[in-house]
Design an enzyme around this catalytic site. Structure first.
Site, PDB file in Angstrom:
ATOM      1  CG  ASP A  49      52.235  -7.542 -20.802  1.00  0.00           C
ATOM      2  OD1 ASP A  49      52.021  -6.825 -21.786  1.00  0.00           O
ATOM      3  OD2 ASP A  49      51.922  -7.217 -19.641  1.00  0.00           O
ATOM      4  CG  HIS A  90      51.468  -3.382 -21.569  1.00  0.00           C
ATOM      5  ND1 HIS A  90      51.337  -4.504 -20.789  1.00  0.00           N
ATOM      6  CD2 HIS A  90      50.793  -2.406 -20.925  1.00  0.00           C
ATOM      7  CE1 HIS A  90      50.607  -4.220 -19.723  1.00  0.00           C
ATOM      8  NE2 HIS A  90      50.258  -2.948 -19.776  1.00  0.00           N
ATOM      9  CB  VAL A 200      44.512 -13.739  -8.422  1.00  0.00           C
ATOM     10  CG1 VAL A 200      45.054 -12.508  -9.143  1.00  0.00           C
ATOM     11  CG2 VAL A 200      44.659 -14.972  -9.303  1.00  0.00           C
ATOM     12  CG  ASP A 223      43.858  -8.920  -2.814  1.00  0.00           C
ATOM     13  OD1 ASP A 223      42.918  -8.990  -1.998  1.00  0.00           O
ATOM     14  OD2 ASP A 223      43.860  -9.541  -3.894  1.00  0.00           O
ATOM     15  CB  SER A 249      50.100  -2.192 -16.422  1.00  0.00           C
ATOM     16  OG  SER A 249      49.098  -2.735 -17.207  1.00  0.00           O
TER      17      SER A 249
END
Length: 381
Positions: A49, A90, A200, A223, A249
């Protein structure tokens, strides 16, 4: 384009009373009861990040030294960047969502016993156009240095192939990768291209009442989902704690923390097995479907695994999201397969081109920085 999947600027400063008030989602998830069974101990979560800044509410011992993969400016080729710095907050917020201690307005982390490995990219800086390639390098670093879980709370459509290769490398090392769906609030571009990478886990966001968060992007690559609305986040420029929509996020960080809890309780499981039980035990869509494009298979519920002991880990080497194999029909006795007519073969080939060229065009367009709608997505079973 590279985007961090959150909306920090909408935050409001947290009152001091929040120090003693746990987030509502922790209470609903029965986190205190879960922590008596497993708290993430023994599991390293790499947060690729914007870095991590030491702030009130995040214990220093919960954060590993990590690494910075930021590219130096051309005029300063030898410039180094510390992993423990974060200009926009973030990465610091994602770290706190996983291992925060709940003081000073910070969130209480869902997996407080885990360790976070900060991997700093150029997200949140004027150089963030390089973050995709940097992130790929960071993913490989995390996989080589003990990260069991890798969290990608950002989107990229410039370096997709490079990131995909790095993710596949990490998966070959046994890592489980989560990626945020994005905060466009629609399905036009299916959120982040990173969620299209096979294996992923694409994560959408729900609000405080478990409904779909309006800004959460959605599509066939959703998912799982997790809370992302009205949560503690770092204020603009990483100054203090605010309440705002952390979006997908934040949801991705909570999904990663959920996996850390499950893996901590079952250290011999593989990434596929951890993913499988999270999918099996998710709180399904409210429409009664097995899954939908908004929340995927549902909201992550690690308590069902840890407290209710549900979920079948299944085959260790089988991706739970991979399409089921399709068996070819067996010819009846006395029948033989006829050779295809040349014209039929040519027709079949011509039908393939419309799918091949847009996929290639998407890669070329992304490399040129041209916005594009991806037509070929990961197929589901």
């Amino acid at each position: 384009m590279i985007v961090a999947a959150w909306t920090v600027s909408a935050g409001t400063v947290i009152p001091a009373a929040a120090d003693t008030d746990p987030q509502r989602y922790l209470t609903k998830m029965k986190a205190p009861e879960m922590w008596k069974v497993a708290d993430g101990t023994g599991i390293t979560v790499a947060v690729v990040d914007s870095g991590f800044r030491e702030v009130p509410g995040v214990p220093g011992e919960s954060v590993l030294p990590g690494v910075s993969v930021m590219s130096p400016p051309m005029e300063q080729p030898d410039k180094k960047y510390p992993a423990h710095d974060d200009l926009d907050g973030h990465g610091t917020t994602m770290t706190a969502a996983i291992v925060g201690d709940g003081t000073g307005g910070a969130p209480k982390g869902l997996a407080p016993g885990a360790k976070v490995m900060p991997v700093r990219t150029s997200l949140g800086t004027l150089q963030e156009f390089a973050a995709g390639h940097e992130g790929a390098k960071g993913i490989r670093y995390a996989a080589d240095n003990g990260a069991k879980i890798i969290n990608l709370s950002w989107g990229d459509d410039l370096a997709y192939e490079v990131v995909k290769s790095a993710v596949q490398y990490a998966q070959s090392k046994g890592a489980l990768v989560f990626a945020a769906m994005g905060n466009d609030g629609d399905s036009n571009n299916n959120g982040s291209m990173l969620t299209m990478i096979p294996g992923v886990i694409g994560v959408g966001a729900v609000d405080d009442d478990g409904g779909v968060l309006a800004l959460s992007s959605h599509g066939p690559d959703t998912d799982l989902s997790a809370p992302g609305g009205k949560v503690p986040i770092r204020c603009t420029d990483n100054k203090g704690w605010c309440v705002g929509d952390g979006g997908t996020s934040y949801a991705s960080a909570l999904a990663s923390a959920s996996a850390a809890l499950v893996w901590s309780a079952h250290p011999n499981w593989t990434a596929n097995q951890v993913a499988r039980v999270l999918i099996q035990t998710a709180g399904g869509p409210r429409d009664g479907a097995k899954r939908n494009d908004y929340v995927g298979y549902g909201v992550a519920r690690p308590r069902v695994v840890l407290l209710d002991r549900q979920g079948d880990p299944g085959a260790p080497d089988t991706d739970p999201l991979a399409p089921a194999p399709v068996k070819a029909p067996t010819p009846s006795a006395g029948q033989t397969a006829a050779a295809p007519h040349p014209a039929a073969s040519a027709d079949a080939e011509s039908r393939n081109f419309p799918w091949q060229w847009p996929a290639l065009g998407a890669v070329v367009a992304a490399g040129l920085g041209i916005g594009t709608t991806v037509l070929v997505k990961r197929r589901r079973s």
